[in-house]
Scaffold this motif. Structure first.
Motif, PDB file in Angstrom:
ATOM      1  N   ILE A 178      -4.617  -4.728  -5.250  1.00 10.75           N
ATOM      2  CA  ILE A 178      -4.552  -3.600  -5.875  1.00 10.75           C
ATOM      3  C   ILE A 178      -4.514  -3.711  -7.574  1.00 10.75           C
ATOM      4  O   ILE A 178      -4.000  -4.842  -7.507  1.00 10.75           O
ATOM      5  N   LEU A 190       0.629  -1.776   0.412  1.00  3.48           N
ATOM      6  CA  LEU A 190      -0.729   0.110  -0.006  1.00  3.48           C
ATOM      7  C   LEU A 190       0.571   1.167  -0.343  1.00  3.48           C
ATOM      8  O   LEU A 190       0.720   2.120  -0.617  1.00  3.48           O
ATOM      9  N   ASN A 191       1.432   1.397   0.884  1.00  3.44           N
ATOM     10  CA  ASN A 191       2.974   2.508   0.474  1.00  3.44           C
ATOM     11  C   ASN A 191       3.520   2.255  -0.453  1.00  3.44           C
ATOM     12  O   ASN A 191       3.605   3.755  -0.992  1.00  3.44           O
ATOM     13  N   GLN A 231       1.679   8.908 -10.656  1.00  4.87           N
ATOM     14  CA  GLN A 231       0.473   9.424 -11.699  1.00  4.87           C
ATOM     15  C   GLN A 231       1.107   9.461 -12.006  1.00  4.87           C
ATOM     16  O   GLN A 231      -0.091   9.163 -13.765  1.00  4.87           O
ATOM     17  N   GLN A 256      -7.229   0.327  -5.556  1.00  9.48           N
ATOM     18  CA  GLN A 256      -7.914  -0.236  -4.589  1.00  9.48           C
ATOM     19  C   GLN A 256      -8.988  -0.937  -4.832  1.00  9.48           C
ATOM     20  O   GLN A 256     -10.489  -0.179  -4.808  1.00  9.48           O
ATOM     21  N   CYS A 315       2.631   1.808  -3.393  1.00  5.60           N
ATOM     22  CA  CYS A 315       1.571   1.897  -4.710  1.00  5.60           C
ATOM     23  C   CYS A 315       0.979   2.707  -4.379  1.00  5.60           C
ATOM     24  O   CYS A 315       1.148   3.788  -5.611  1.00  5.60           O
ATOM     25  N   GLN A 316       1.000   4.103  -3.437  1.00  6.89           N
ATOM     26  CA  GLN A 316       0.287   5.311  -3.307  1.00  6.89           C
ATOM     27  C   GLN A 316       1.554   5.909  -3.591  1.00  6.89           C
ATOM     28  O   GLN A 316       1.001   7.516  -3.629  1.00  6.89           O
ATOM     29  N   HIS A 317       2.676   5.638  -3.709  1.00 11.91           N
ATOM     30  CA  HIS A 317       3.698   6.680  -4.472  1.00 11.91           C
ATOM     31  C   HIS A 317       3.970   6.382  -5.657  1.00 11.91           C
ATOM     32  O   HIS A 317       4.894   7.380  -6.107  1.00 11.91           O
TER      33      HIS A 317
END
Length: 190
Positions: free
Chosen positions: A185, A156-157, A164, A171, A159-161
């Motif tokens: 994900i 999660l950490n 874009q 998610q 993929c959030q970074h």
């Protein structure tokens, strides 16, 4: 139920990304169900590259492929998914349209042999480098065990970074279920 459950949702994402003749990756062979599914999607002219570190998973996958008459479409590596860049032939770099990871441990097997965030993130980075534009990576995250929770948090950490400008990251999760249900994900290369 009108909302898609986790595994059907994962398959539908791949159906949208993969066509006959494409090249795909099953990053965690497991019992071979996804391998058979992907081999059906790519058709006779496509190719599936499968990875697993457990001989038991490799044997189960080969048997399932043979039962479905799909063995000729699949190359299996007895290696971790973090070696996919070097194992997928360069001729297929830039042509991969789909990949799936079922993270955690092999169902019905040794629960101490699990996927790890470091190797999974390495494999994702390698895939993003060699995937075709609009290729999709599906991560099915099983978080209901100790190592699964560690991998969940790391992914999660990570993929959030992801930038874009290079990817879309989704998610998909049911949030009112007990016992830490799996979630997805999905990463689409732009």
């Amino acid at each position: 139920m009108k909302m898609e459950r986790i595994l059907p949702f994962a398959k539908n994402l791949l159906k949208k990304a993969v066509q006959s003749g494409d090249v795909v990756v099953d990053a965690t062979l497991g019992n071979g169900h996804d391998t058979v599914f992907l081999a059906g999607l790519v058709g006779e002219s496509g190719k599936v590259y499968g990875f697993d570190v457990q001989e038991e998973a490799i044997m189960a996958s080969k048997e399932r492929l043979t039962q479905h008459g799909l063995s000729d479409r699949v190359t299996i590596f007895h290696k971790g998914h973090e070696s996919l860049y070097q194992m997928v032939p360069p001729i297929h770099h830039g042509r991969i349209t789909g990949a799936i990871f079922n993270l955690g441990y092999l169902p019905g097997s040794d629960k101490t042999i699990v996927t790890r965030p470091k190797t999974t993130i390495s494999a994702i980075e390698q895939l993003l480098e060699i995937m075709a534009p609009e290729g999709i990576i599906v991560l099915v995250i099983y978080q209901g065990h100790e190592e699964g929770a560690v991998e969940r948090d790391s992914l999660l950490n990570y993929c959030q970074h992801i930038d874009q400008k290079t990817t879309h990251v989704l998610q998909y999760q049911f949030i009112n279920q007990q016992n830490y249900p799996p979630f997805i994900i999905a990463i689409e290369k732009r």
